[in-house]
Design a protein around this motif. Structure first.
Motif, PDB file in Angstrom:
ATOM      1  N   SER A 169       0.694  -1.193   0.120  1.00  9.77           N
ATOM      2  CA  SER A 169       0.125   0.079   0.120  1.00  9.77           C
ATOM      3  C   SER A 169       0.899   1.008  -0.046  1.00  9.77           C
ATOM      4  N   ASP A 170       2.020   1.057   0.807  1.00  4.99           N
ATOM      5  CA  ASP A 170       3.035   2.449   0.704  1.00  4.99           C
ATOM      6  C   ASP A 170       3.247   2.657  -0.906  1.00  4.99           C
ATOM      7  N   LEU A 171       3.653   1.405  -1.602  1.00  2.00           N
ATOM      8  CA  LEU A 171       4.031   1.539  -2.778  1.00  2.00           C
ATOM      9  C   LEU A 171       3.118   2.170  -3.737  1.00  2.00           C
ATOM     10  N   ASP A 172       1.828   1.622  -3.654  1.00  2.00           N
ATOM     11  CA  ASP A 172       0.708   2.370  -4.283  1.00  2.00           C
ATOM     12  C   ASP A 172       0.642   3.680  -3.879  1.00  2.00           C
ATOM     13  N   SER A 173       0.666   4.142  -2.691  1.00  2.00           N
ATOM     14  CA  SER A 173       0.528   5.742  -2.612  1.00  2.00           C
ATOM     15  C   SER A 173       1.597   6.259  -2.874  1.00  2.00           C
TER      16      SER A 173
ATOM     17  N   VAL B 290      12.662   7.120 -15.242  1.00  5.29           N
ATOM     18  CA  VAL B 290      13.896   6.213 -14.974  1.00  5.29           C
ATOM     19  C   VAL B 290      14.156   6.404 -13.434  1.00  5.29           C
ATOM     20  N   LYS B 291      14.244   7.604 -12.999  1.00  2.00           N
ATOM     21  CA  LYS B 291      14.449   7.708 -11.495  1.00  2.00           C
ATOM     22  C   LYS B 291      13.183   7.057 -10.679  1.00  2.00           C
ATOM     23  N   ASP B 292      12.262   7.048 -11.047  1.00  2.00           N
ATOM     24  CA  ASP B 292      11.254   6.160 -10.470  1.00  2.00           C
ATOM     25  C   ASP B 292      11.209   4.717 -10.303  1.00  2.00           C
ATOM     26  N   TYR B 293      11.710   4.257 -11.508  1.00  2.00           N
ATOM     27  CA  TYR B 293      12.053   2.892 -11.953  1.00  2.00           C
ATOM     28  C   TYR B 293      13.126   2.388 -10.877  1.00  2.00           C
TER      29      TYR B 293
ATOM     30  N   MET C  20      13.872   0.278  -3.365  1.00  2.00           N
ATOM     31  CA  MET C  20      12.874  -0.188  -2.182  1.00  2.00           C
ATOM     32  C   MET C  20      12.742  -1.715  -2.170  1.00  2.00           C
ATOM     33  N   TRP C  21      12.560  -2.370  -3.327  1.00  2.00           N
ATOM     34  CA  TRP C  21      12.349  -3.911  -3.446  1.00  2.00           C
ATOM     35  C   TRP C  21      13.685  -4.440  -2.962  1.00  2.00           C
ATOM     36  N   ALA C  22      14.974  -4.024  -3.511  1.00  2.00           N
ATOM     37  CA  ALA C  22      16.113  -4.601  -2.785  1.00  2.00           C
ATOM     38  C   ALA C  22      16.206  -4.293  -1.191  1.00  2.00           C
ATOM     39  N   LYS C  23      16.078  -3.171  -0.900  1.00  2.00           N
ATOM     40  CA  LYS C  23      16.040  -2.978   0.631  1.00  2.00           C
ATOM     41  C   LYS C  23      15.270  -3.813   1.397  1.00  2.00           C
ATOM     42  N   GLU C  24      14.047  -4.029   0.857  1.00  2.00           N
ATOM     43  CA  GLU C  24      12.917  -4.954   1.665  1.00  2.00           C
ATOM     44  C   GLU C  24      13.539  -6.369   1.426  1.00  2.00           C
ATOM     45  N   ASN C  25      14.105  -6.779   0.521  1.00  2.00           N
ATOM     46  CA  ASN C  25      14.524  -8.255   0.519  1.00  2.00           C
ATOM     47  C   ASN C  25      15.814  -8.665   0.947  1.00  2.00           C
TER      48      ASN C  25
END
Length: 1230
Positions: A975-979, A1004-1007, A1013-1018
């Motif tokens: 949900s944070d990602l969606d927001s 590109v910056k957003d990607y 974020m995904w790498a930090k989460e995993n």
């Protein structure tokens, strides 16, 4: 056990009577049990040396009568308990009955009949079970082995031998027991007991030698010690069996197939005395391996029998003496004189087997005719009728592709005249191929193989492919002009010589193979016959003929599948003989791809290995795809065993053999090259590619000719000849690079001056040629020199050397694996290198033990040497519990299995029911080398799910909540990602001045932002004490119970018990205070929170937790609550009762034992749990820090070496004691 009554003349000799009545006497062997003095020591020594059954059964019961001096032995026992049961049965069932008999003979007859009836009834009950073939003497020895060495019933004894074990300079006479998985020795001489147990998987060297110190002995070496055994009655037989058992153990370390019993081994018809069925099976296995190796037969071929005979050789006009071998698919003959004559007759080729007329010149002859009109006459057969009958039986079971499903023999059987039946002629296959298969020898109509292209559409392999009908050389040479030069004439002369040979000795599988055949092979096989003769000499022709269509089906199954093997194949396809024009286009590359992929699919244990592409490309030059495939099968699975597996064990073994041969034949050069380290560098590439990668193609292919006929000995001979020719230059070398250059340039210039093929450029030669190239060497001269200088090499000697090297290589690979695991674990655990190595050995031993003693095959199936080193060995909960009990510093008495099961569930991260060494050592490291916080964290986690199972805590709902706790976090993260995404999109919809370029940069910056974020989460997060969840009251009670059990064997246990009682009461009050704050927060809320918000509350809240708390408090024998007027009063009463139990000053260790109310749940229904009570890990840690006794206990360093030494002692590697054995002492101490 009851035994058939035996006469005993002297009842008192060497026995001591312990009980007696008018008819029976219970006796104990002198020297067994308490004391015995000098006479007891002498009796014990005699029992061991003479292999007396009294060593296994030191108790017996005798039948006696008043008037007779003869006693009858009717029962024996290995323990006092067993013999006492028999004695009690006799007194209660027989004594009163026989006391009324008037005649002593009637008493003896009645008792003997009664005992024989009991034995017959026991045997009848065992008939439904598997009956053992072993003799009584051997079964007695097997029982003795299990008792002496503590072996389970799964450990099968193969054979046992009388010998001496040299302990220092003193020989100890005793018995050597060879079982499937262990070598055991036992000796008992004058009170000195020696017991030795060596697993076969730990043997690093096994050899038979004779020295002044140890006359004709067997040396068994392990990593830690050397053991010498001598004074065998038949040392050759013993050593041969040792070799077989060690070979099986090495195979177990390589793959898991060796754990499966080979149930297809033939059983002997007669039971030999003192020889086990397993020993006969091993003898049959050895004969089968020798038979298959000699005649190049498939692995499923089983030798049925052999007999001496003579064979009429029409080419020599004489009878050749030799042996005839019969197996399920072949009749083979080998002359007594080596290379005089050898013959292989597949039963599928046989048409007639008949007994010819016997005479004084030709006694007992048998004639065998084949489909290609050849006739073989064997004579001097001892049991001709039985032999013909066995051949007939095998012929009737032999499938024939030409007959289809209906065998014409079954149709003709009813019409055979009785007169014809009496004739001594077995015309089993009178019908010829022409009458049965008019369309050709394959039995398939031409239309089925040469149909339209549409029939083959979508298939990767079909008969319409060019490489399915012809070899690549035939495809590329058919359009060339006819060569009439001298080389071509030489080639035609070779062809004519082979045609003459075929006319005299036959052609095809049934050809006579003589010394003349070898001469023709050494002179070079013509290119037009090379593929045919390779198939013949390698044995691949037999598999090709017996598996029609197999290759095509395999290609269809394999093509399109993606695996590591297919990726490696694709990478190496264009590196396979790129200098040859056959592989400079897609047709040759596609054929190579299909063959390699099909084999990788057939044999996933090998899959694909580098160098297979080079060898296979040469096979495709001289054969069709299917022929090349079966040649590759013969190479990988029979002629070069284990060469192309993941660790190229076979090539490493032969590299060691080559070093030994160099030391034997070229000792001066060997010492110098060992200093340079050259042999290990050069030999691997020579053997893996059969010189194809280091020698010009036209020359190397001649070595392949000799290899298919002679086997690996040719490669050794040529390698030695190469070193011999360059000896002077190599001795002058000062470094490895110079030696490599000399050998490389020599091999580059080995030429074949007789070849008629277009010159194939040798890339290695072009890259390494210098300004002054060395002179050319004729390959025929090199081969001739190798036979002249090193032709004395024998295949059986090479096999013996291979065995020696196989032990060394595989154990070296195991040591490499251990070092790799230890290096990888150095950063993961706090153990030292020595401690990790010791733990690894114990862990591996436990895994291997489970593989061969496990009740099911699951352990053997999970043994996969292809896995990474850290995951090769894995143990299940039972083995983990055994290691945990032996090595854990937390001794919890009867609570240890429970704690072990919890730790196993905690470490088993992938939930597969197995724990690898990394997980195991990590868990132990925290117990031994962690600080107080780390140890308490581990202990805390052991009382939370998943370590605390739902059954233990009786809180299935809480366990379910724990496992699904991550889901709200994941959804909140999404949900944070969606927001964030909505905010970015919103800001992107109204760009200020960025324009399109700005938008692209922003995207590109957003990607990248989301990727971060995904790498930090995993990424793995370092767990802190704040990340640990709270524990409820029931989990806290389990934690207290574990702590009480941990202190049961401590010197300061009373102080520790008082400290833990104080801490427990403090934590209960902390939980009560926290509960009140929580309830106050709840009361301030106007209404219950919605379900979405309820997931954010503490883990101790909720109605399900309330019910669980009630049950947990009942476990603690809390007082049942009074009628609840309000929630506050009920909870206060619960708090008071909790405090009154746990914080009583007189609390002793017996108060919270396993049989008290903390475990019992009898009053569970009358009590309730506090659903709102919970505490955090920080509170537990802070409370424990207030008690110095607890701090000192958890901060104390424990040496794991003491535990490791004790664990090793349990395995009984070797011990020597000067009194009765341990198990005897144990019996009398109880």
């Amino acid at each position: 056990m009851w035994i058939e009554p035996e006469e005993v003349l002297l009842a008192g000799a060497l026995w001591v009577s312990e009980r007696a009545n008018p008819f029976f006497i219970l006796q104990r062997r002198r020297g067994h049990g308490r004391g015995g003095g000098l006479s007891g020591l002498l009796v014990g020594t005699l029992d061991v040396v003479l292999d007396s059954s009294a060593r296994v059964a030191p108790y017996r019961i005798l039948l006696q009568t008043a008037d007779s001096q003869i006693y009858w032995n009717i029962a024996c026992g290995s323990s006092r308990k067993e013999i006492t049961e028999h004695w009690d049965w006799l007194e209660s069932n027989l004594l009163q009955t026989i006391s009324i008999f008037d005649n002593d003979e009637d008493v003896i007859t009645f008792v003997k009949g009664k005992i024989s009836g009991i034995i017959a009834e026991e045997n009848r009950l065992k008939q439904s079970e598997e009956q053992e073939e072993d003799s009584g003497k051997f079964r007695e020895a097997e029982l003795k082995m299990r008792k002496l060495f503590g072996m389970p019933e799964e450990e099968k004894l193969v054979n046992y031998y009388s010998c001496s074990y040299w302990k220092g300079r003193v020989p100890r006479q005793g018995w050597l027991y060879l079982s499937i998985n262990h070598l055991c020795f036992y000796s008992f001489l004058l009170g000195k007991e020696v017991t030795l147990v060596v697993p076969w998987t730990e043997v690093t060297r096994l050899e038979k030698n004779a020295t002044l110190v140890f006359p004709e002995s067997v040396r068994v070496s392990t990593r830690d010690a050397e053991h010498f055994f001598s004074m065998f009655l038949n040392i050759n037989d013993t050593f041969k069996l040792m070799e077989q058992l060690a070979n099986i153990a090495m195979r177990q370390l390589l793959d898991n197939e060796a754990f499966a019993a080979d149930r297809s081994l033939p059983k002997a018809c007669k039971t030999l005395k003192n020889v086990s069925a397993l020993k006969r099976d091993f003898d049959a296995r050895a004969k089968n391996e020798w038979y298959r190796s000699m005649f190049r037969l498939t692995q499923d071929e089983r030798l049925d029998g052999h007999t001496d005979c003579t064979l009429w050789t029409p080419f020599a006009k004489m009878h050749v003496v030799g042996q005839l071998f019969i197996s399920n698919n072949y009749i083979c003959f080998s002359s007594r004189e080596e290379d005089l004559c050898q013959l292989i007759i597949p039963l599928r080729e046989v048409t007639i087997v008949e007994k010819a007329d016997s005479s004084s010149v030709l006694p007992c002859p048998v004639s065998i005719s084949t489909k290609n009109k050849m006739n073989f006459l064997f004579a001097n057969l001892k049991d001709r009728d039985f032999l013909v009958q066995r051949i007939s039986d095998f012929l009737q079971r032999t499938p024939d592709s030409c007959w289809g499903e209906t065998n014409p023999l079954s149709l003709l059987a009813s019409s055979v005249c009785p007169v014809h039946k009496r004739r001594s002629s077995y015309r089993l296959r009178r019908l010829t191929l022409v009458s049965l298969c008019p369309q050709g020898s394959s039995g398939v109509s031409p239309s089925s193989s040469t149909g339209p292209d549409s029939a083959h559409k979508g298939r990767h392999y079909h008969p319409g492919l060019p490489t399915a009908k012809q070899s690549l050389l035939q495809l590329y040479h058919r359009d060339g002009p006819e060569d009439l030069g001298p080389k071509a004439m030489k080639e035609r002369m070779k062809e004519e010589a082979w045609n003459i040979h075929f006319s005299e000795f036959g052609r095809g599988v049934c050809m006579y193979r003589t010394s003349r055949t070898r001469e023709l092979v050494l002179n070079g096989i013509p290119e037009c016959l090379r593929g045919e003769l390779w198939l013949l000499f390698s044995g691949a022709q037999n598999e090709l003929a017996s598996h029609p269509g197999y290759y095509g089906d395999l290609v269809e199954q394999a093509m399109g599948l993606c695996s590591l093997a297919t990726e490696e194949i694709e990478r190496d396809l264009h590196r396979s003989m790129p200098e040859h024009r056959a592989f400079q286009n897609e047709m040759g590359i596609a054929a190579l791809r299909r063959v390699l992929t099909a084999y990788a699919h057939r044999n996933p244990n090998i899959g694909y290995c580098q160098a297979m592409n080079i060898v296979t490309s040469v096979l495709l030059l001289y054969g069709t795809e299917e022929e090349a495939f079966w040649l590759l099968v013969a190479l990988c699975e029979r002629m070069l065993p284990d060469y192309y597996n993941t660790r190229v064990v076979g090539a490493l073994v032969d590299q060691g053999v080559f070093e030994d041969l160099t030391r034997a034949f070229l000792p001066q050069l060997y010492e110098h090259m060992q200093d340079l380290g050259v042999i290990t560098t050069i030999s691997l590439s020579w053997f893996l590619t059969l010189f194809l990668s280091v020698m010009p193609f036209d020359s190397a292919v001649l070595l392949v000719d000799c290899f298919f006929y002679e086997g690996i000995k040719v490669i050794f001979q040529v390698a030695l000849a190469v070193l011999h020719d360059n000896m002077d230059a190599l001795l002058a070398c000062s470094d490895e690079g110079e030696a490599m250059t000399i050998l490389g340039r020599y091999l580059d210039n080995v030429v074949n001056r007789q070849t008629v093929a277009p010159p194939t450029p040798h890339l290695h030669a072009m890259l390494t040629s210098g300004d002054d190239p060395p002179p050319e060497i004729d390959v025929f001269d090199l081969i001739k020199a190798s036979y002249e200088r090193f032709g004395s090499l024998r295949s059986d000697v090479i096999e013996q050397m291979r065995f020696k090297q196989r032990l060394k290589v595989i154990q070296s690979l195991e040591d490499t694996a251990k070092r790799s695991v230890v290096r990888a674990m150095m950063t993961e655990s706090a153990f030292s290198i020595e401690e990790l190595e010791e733990l690894y050995c114990l862990f591996k031993s436990k895994h291997m033990t489970s593989c061969y003693w496990g009740s099911s095959s699951s352990a053997a199936e999970r043994h996969d040497p292809s896995l990474p080193y850290l995951e090769q060995y894995r143990i299940d909960p039972v083995q983990f519990s055994q290691l945990f009990s032996a090595l854990s510093p937390w001794v919890c008495g009867s609570h240890t299995p429970t704690l072990s099961a919890r730790l196993f569930r905690l470490l088993d991260q992938n939930q597969d029911g197995l724990v690898n060494f990394k997980e195991f050592s990590t868990g132990l490291s925290g117990m031994y080398h962690g600080d107080m916080t780390e140890k308490l964290k581990l202990l805390y986690k052991l009382h939370l799910p998943p370590a605390l199972s739902a059954e233990e805590a009786e809180s299935a709902l809480e366990a379910t909540h724990f496992f699904t706790e991550d889901e709200p976090q994941e959804s909140s993260f999404l949900s944070d990602l969606d927001s964030v995404r909505q905010q970015e999109v919103t800001s992107g919809e109204n760009p200020k001045d960025g324009g399109e370029d700005g938008e692209e940069k922003k995207e590109v910056k957003d990607y990248r932002y989301y990727l971060r974020m995904w790498a930090k989460e995993n990424e793995p997060k370092r767990e802190t004490i704040k990340d640990l969840p709270r524990i409820n009251q029931e989990q806290f009670i389990e934690l207290c119970k574990t702590l009480y059990n941990m202190f049961s064997e401590e010197p300061s246990e009373q102080e520790l018990y008082h400290a833990i009682a104080t801490v427990a009461s403090l934590l209960l009050r902390i939980g009560e205070v926290g509960k009140k704050f929580g309830n106050g927060a709840k009361k301030s809320e106007p209404q219950a929170p919605p379900p979405a918000q309820r997931g954010e509350e503490g883990p101790g809240e909720g109605t399900s937790a309330e019910a669980q708390m009630c049950r947990a408090l009942a476990d603690a024998q809390l007082e049942p609550p009074a009628p609840q007027t309000s929630d506050e009063e009920a909870k206060d009463d619960t708090s008071v009762s909790s405090y009154s139990v746990v914080s009583s000053g007189s609390l002793q260790c017996e108060d919270i034992a396993d049989d008290t109310v903390l475990v019992s749940g009898e009053h569970r229904r009358g009590s309730t749990l506090d659903a709102d009570w919970s505490i955090t890990f920080e509170q537990v840690l802070a409370s424990l820090l207030t008690e110095p006794a607890l701090v000192e206990y958890f901060e104390r360093k424990v040496d794991i070496q003491v535990k490791i030494a004790a664990c090793k002692a349990q395995r009984a590697v070797e011990r020597q004691i000067s009194s009765a054995s341990d198990h005897e002492l144990g019996q009398h101490s109880s």
